[in-house]
Write a protein that holds these residues in place. Structure first.
Motif, PDB file in Angstrom:
ATOM      1  N   PHE A  91       0.797  -1.232   0.000  1.00  0.00           N
ATOM      2  CA  PHE A  91       0.000   0.000   0.000  1.00  0.00           C
ATOM      3  C   PHE A  91       0.833   1.288   0.000  1.00  0.00           C
ATOM      4  N   GLY A  92       2.138   1.167   0.128  1.00  0.00           N
ATOM      5  CA  GLY A  92       3.002   2.341   0.025  1.00  0.00           C
ATOM      6  C   GLY A  92       3.237   3.048   1.356  1.00  0.00           C
ATOM      7  N   THR A  93       4.208   3.941   1.370  1.00  0.00           N
ATOM      8  CA  THR A  93       4.591   4.644   2.603  1.00  0.00           C
ATOM      9  C   THR A  93       3.601   5.748   2.976  1.00  0.00           C
ATOM     10  N   GLY A  94       2.635   6.039   2.098  1.00  0.00           N
ATOM     11  CA  GLY A  94       1.630   7.068   2.393  1.00  0.00           C
ATOM     12  C   GLY A  94       0.707   6.686   3.538  1.00  0.00           C
ATOM     13  N   ILE A  95       0.708   5.409   3.933  1.00  0.00           N
ATOM     14  CA  ILE A  95      -0.147   4.961   5.041  1.00  0.00           C
ATOM     15  C   ILE A  95       0.596   5.006   6.383  1.00  0.00           C
ATOM     16  N   LEU A  96       1.818   5.531   6.380  1.00  0.00           N
ATOM     17  CA  LEU A  96       2.620   5.530   7.605  1.00  0.00           C
ATOM     18  C   LEU A  96       2.545   6.859   8.352  1.00  0.00           C
ATOM     19  N   ASN A  97       2.606   6.777   9.679  1.00  0.00           N
ATOM     20  CA  ASN A  97       2.773   7.964  10.517  1.00  0.00           C
ATOM     21  C   ASN A  97       4.237   8.396  10.464  1.00  0.00           C
ATOM     22  N   THR A  98       4.539   9.531  11.071  1.00  0.00           N
ATOM     23  CA  THR A  98       5.916  10.033  11.058  1.00  0.00           C
ATOM     24  C   THR A  98       6.879   9.107  11.801  1.00  0.00           C
ATOM     25  N   ASP A  99       6.347   8.311  12.752  1.00  0.00           N
ATOM     26  CA  ASP A  99       7.209   7.376  13.488  1.00  0.00           C
ATOM     27  C   ASP A  99       7.294   6.010  12.807  1.00  0.00           C
ATOM     28  N   ARG A 100       6.798   5.930  11.561  1.00  0.00           N
ATOM     29  CA  ARG A 100       6.858   4.726  10.717  1.00  0.00           C
ATOM     30  C   ARG A 100       5.827   3.663  11.095  1.00  0.00           C
ATOM     31  N   THR A 101       5.001   3.923  12.119  1.00  0.00           N
ATOM     32  CA  THR A 101       3.913   2.991  12.420  1.00  0.00           C
ATOM     33  C   THR A 101       2.816   3.172  11.377  1.00  0.00           C
ATOM     34  N   ILE A 102       1.957   2.164  11.239  1.00  0.00           N
ATOM     35  CA  ILE A 102       0.876   2.237  10.250  1.00  0.00           C
ATOM     36  C   ILE A 102      -0.244   3.121  10.781  1.00  0.00           C
ATOM     37  N   ASN A 103      -0.681   4.058   9.961  1.00  0.00           N
ATOM     38  CA  ASN A 103      -1.819   4.913  10.293  1.00  0.00           C
ATOM     39  C   ASN A 103      -3.082   4.133   9.935  1.00  0.00           C
ATOM     40  N   ARG A 104      -3.722   3.600  10.970  1.00  0.00           N
ATOM     41  CA  ARG A 104      -4.874   2.713  10.740  1.00  0.00           C
ATOM     42  C   ARG A 104      -6.032   3.441  10.050  1.00  0.00           C
ATOM     43  N   THR A 105      -6.174   4.739  10.326  1.00  0.00           N
ATOM     44  CA  THR A 105      -7.246   5.513   9.694  1.00  0.00           C
ATOM     45  C   THR A 105      -6.991   5.642   8.199  1.00  0.00           C
ATOM     46  N   ALA A 106      -5.747   5.965   7.839  1.00  0.00           N
ATOM     47  CA  ALA A 106      -5.388   6.116   6.425  1.00  0.00           C
ATOM     48  C   ALA A 106      -5.551   4.794   5.672  1.00  0.00           C
ATOM     49  N   LEU A 107      -5.098   3.717   6.291  1.00  0.00           N
ATOM     50  CA  LEU A 107      -5.238   2.406   5.656  1.00  0.00           C
ATOM     51  C   LEU A 107      -6.710   2.002   5.578  1.00  0.00           C
ATOM     52  N   GLY A 108      -7.455   2.322   6.643  1.00  0.00           N
ATOM     53  CA  GLY A 108      -8.877   2.001   6.681  1.00  0.00           C
ATOM     54  C   GLY A 108      -9.658   2.665   5.560  1.00  0.00           C
ATOM     55  N   LYS A 109      -9.316   3.924   5.260  1.00  0.00           N
ATOM     56  CA  LYS A 109     -10.011   4.648   4.182  1.00  0.00           C
ATOM     57  C   LYS A 109      -9.816   3.946   2.837  1.00  0.00           C
ATOM     58  N   ILE A 110      -8.635   3.384   2.654  1.00  0.00           N
ATOM     59  CA  ILE A 110      -8.351   2.675   1.399  1.00  0.00           C
ATOM     60  C   ILE A 110      -9.154   1.375   1.323  1.00  0.00           C
ATOM     61  N   VAL A 111      -9.091   0.585   2.382  1.00  0.00           N
ATOM     62  CA  VAL A 111      -9.670  -0.764   2.294  1.00  0.00           C
ATOM     63  C   VAL A 111     -11.191  -0.789   2.460  1.00  0.00           C
ATOM     64  N   PHE A 112     -11.745   0.202   3.187  1.00  0.00           N
ATOM     65  CA  PHE A 112     -13.205   0.231   3.307  1.00  0.00           C
ATOM     66  C   PHE A 112     -13.854   0.674   2.005  1.00  0.00           C
TER      67      PHE A 112
END
Length: 202
Positions: free
Chosen positions: A53-74
């Protein structure tokens, strides 16, 4: 060891039921917690998700931004399937390790709580299924209030899961969570007494 699968739709109250059971000293394995563990930086599933899904789904600390990923998959069923193909096997391995640990410690009954227990084909992992039920309108209102989102966004989230009316047909036990917290607590205690304690005596 008897494994009870606890499931339900989004905002149906699965976590609340799990907390009530924990308060009765029942061990609970939470698939949502496992899903967070397997996507921490450095985990194989994390690397696979970032590659997909690319680095666009990551927070600044490199953890996954669940909201950003959620918008894609929902919004995209195919994307959701690709995500689940990565996470479900990792969650399954983690769950099996935890179940083995509890079995070795001599626990007679354990709850395995998973929102997608049925959809993910994990029903075979449990001995029976308990479904926490609410009607669709109650579900929509709770999602809107909890996530502070519009009715349209809530409908999208609800539509991404198996309808509650279908899901409850899979349950050997259905816990109705359309009432008050007090009613739910009473229902959970009565269900535990009837389905577990009484059966242990026979």
């Amino acid at each position: 060891m008897r494994i009870i699968g606890l499931t339900g739709g989004i905002a149906s109250g699965k976590s609340t039921v799990a907390e009530l059971l924990k308060g009765m000293d029942v061990p609970v394995i939470d698939a949502d917690q496992l899903s967070r563990q397997v996507v921490t930086p450095g985990e194989p599933a994390y690397n696979a998700i970032v590659a997909e899904f690319g680095t666009g789904i990551l927070n600044t600390d490199r953890t996954i931004n669940r909201t950003a990923l959620g918008k894609i998959v929902f919004a995209d069923p195919a994307a959701r399937q690709r995500l689940e193909a990565i996470t479900h096997p990792a969650i399954r391995r983690r769950a099996e390790d935890e179940l083995l640990r509890l079995k070795q410690s001599g626990k007679p009954v354990v709850i395995y709580m998973a929102p997608l227990l049925i959809e993910a084909g994990a029903s075979s992992r449990v001995d029976e299924i308990w479904v926490v039920y609410v009607d669709r309108e109650t579900q929509l209102k709770r999602v809107m209030a909890r996530d502070k989102i519009t009715r349209e966004e809530a409908s999208q989230k609800v539509a991404a899961q198996m309808p509650m009316e279908v899901k409850k047909l899979h349950g050997s036990v259905v816990i109705d969570n359309r009432g008050s917290m007090e009613e739910l607590a009473t229902q959970v205690q009565e269900t535990w007494n009837r389905e577990v304690l009484q059966k242990q005596k026979t």
